[in-house]
Scaffold this motif. Structure first.
Motif, PDB file in Angstrom:
ATOM      1  N   TRP A 152       2.107  -4.189 -10.017  1.00  0.00           N
ATOM      2  CA  TRP A 152       1.635  -2.962  -9.540  1.00  0.00           C
ATOM      3  C   TRP A 152       2.544  -1.966  -9.160  1.00  0.00           C
TER       4      TRP A 152
ATOM      5  N   TYR B 255      -6.009  -2.365  -1.892  1.00  0.00           N
ATOM      6  CA  TYR B 255      -5.149  -2.479  -2.862  1.00  0.00           C
ATOM      7  C   TYR B 255      -3.712  -3.435  -2.528  1.00  0.00           C
TER       8      TYR B 255
ATOM      9  N   LEU C  64       0.125   3.094  -4.905  1.00  0.00           N
ATOM     10  CA  LEU C  64      -0.991   3.659  -4.739  1.00  0.00           C
ATOM     11  C   LEU C  64      -1.061   4.902  -3.764  1.00  0.00           C
TER      12      LEU C  64
ATOM     13  N   ALA D 163      -4.475   4.507  -8.347  1.00  0.00           N
ATOM     14  CA  ALA D 163      -3.571   3.081  -8.455  1.00  0.00           C
ATOM     15  C   ALA D 163      -2.813   2.952  -9.963  1.00  0.00           C
TER      16      ALA D 163
ATOM     17  N   CYS E 240       0.779  -1.220   0.104  1.00  0.00           N
ATOM     18  CA  CYS E 240       0.081   0.034   0.072  1.00  0.00           C
ATOM     19  C   CYS E 240       0.788   1.334   0.095  1.00  0.00           C
TER      20      CYS E 240
ATOM     21  N   ARG F 108      -6.422   0.776   1.613  1.00  0.00           N
ATOM     22  CA  ARG F 108      -5.092   0.301   1.513  1.00  0.00           C
ATOM     23  C   ARG F 108      -5.158  -1.062   1.409  1.00  0.00           C
TER      24      ARG F 108
END
Length: 134
Positions: free
Chosen positions: A79, A46, A82, A101, A13, A43
């Motif tokens: 990823w 995510y 965030l 994100a 996060c 969070r």
């Protein structure tokens, strides 16, 4: 990467805390599903997306809008981070969280900007739905 290798790592996060003492406490153990507010739930969701914790995502999705199933991340999805832009407590049981994100798949960058709505029922926060921004 095995899920156990995340334990000593920083939380996905972006808090800078270790996963186990950040979002991990909401994903498993005695505090599972007990994020204290909508921002913490956002969070943790995510982080669950990053880690493919699909059961957690479904368990924190309100029954009125929850999909029947979720697909795991496609191979190669990375990823990137965030950013929580705003957390607004509407009343004791309703809140919104605006976030961005970022991810990359096969070299192509993507950005999800959403204002999400959350509700608290029986002491637990749930994601309802969100409005996407350009």
């Amino acid at each position: 990467m095995k899920k156990s290798s995340f334990q000593a790592a920083s939380c996905p996060c972006g808090s800078g805390a270790a996963y186990e003492s950040c979002c991990g406490r909401w994903h498993a153990g005695e505090r599972r599903l007990l994020a204290p507010d909508a921002a913490a739930l956002m969070r943790s969701r995510y982080s669950a997306f990053v880690r493919d914790e699909l059961d957690y995502l479904l368990a924190t999705w309100h029954s009125s809008t929850r999909p029947a199933a979720l697909e795991p991340n496609p191979p190669g999805l990375q990823w990137l981070g965030l950013q929580v832009r705003r957390h607004e407590q509407i009343d004791a049981d309703h809140a919104i969280v605006e976030f961005v994100a970022r991810s990359r798949l096969n070299g192509r960058a993507s950005r999800l900007h959403e204002t999400s709505r959350f509700v608290r029922e029986d002491g637990r926060w749930f994601y309802i739905e969100g409005d996407f921004h350009d």
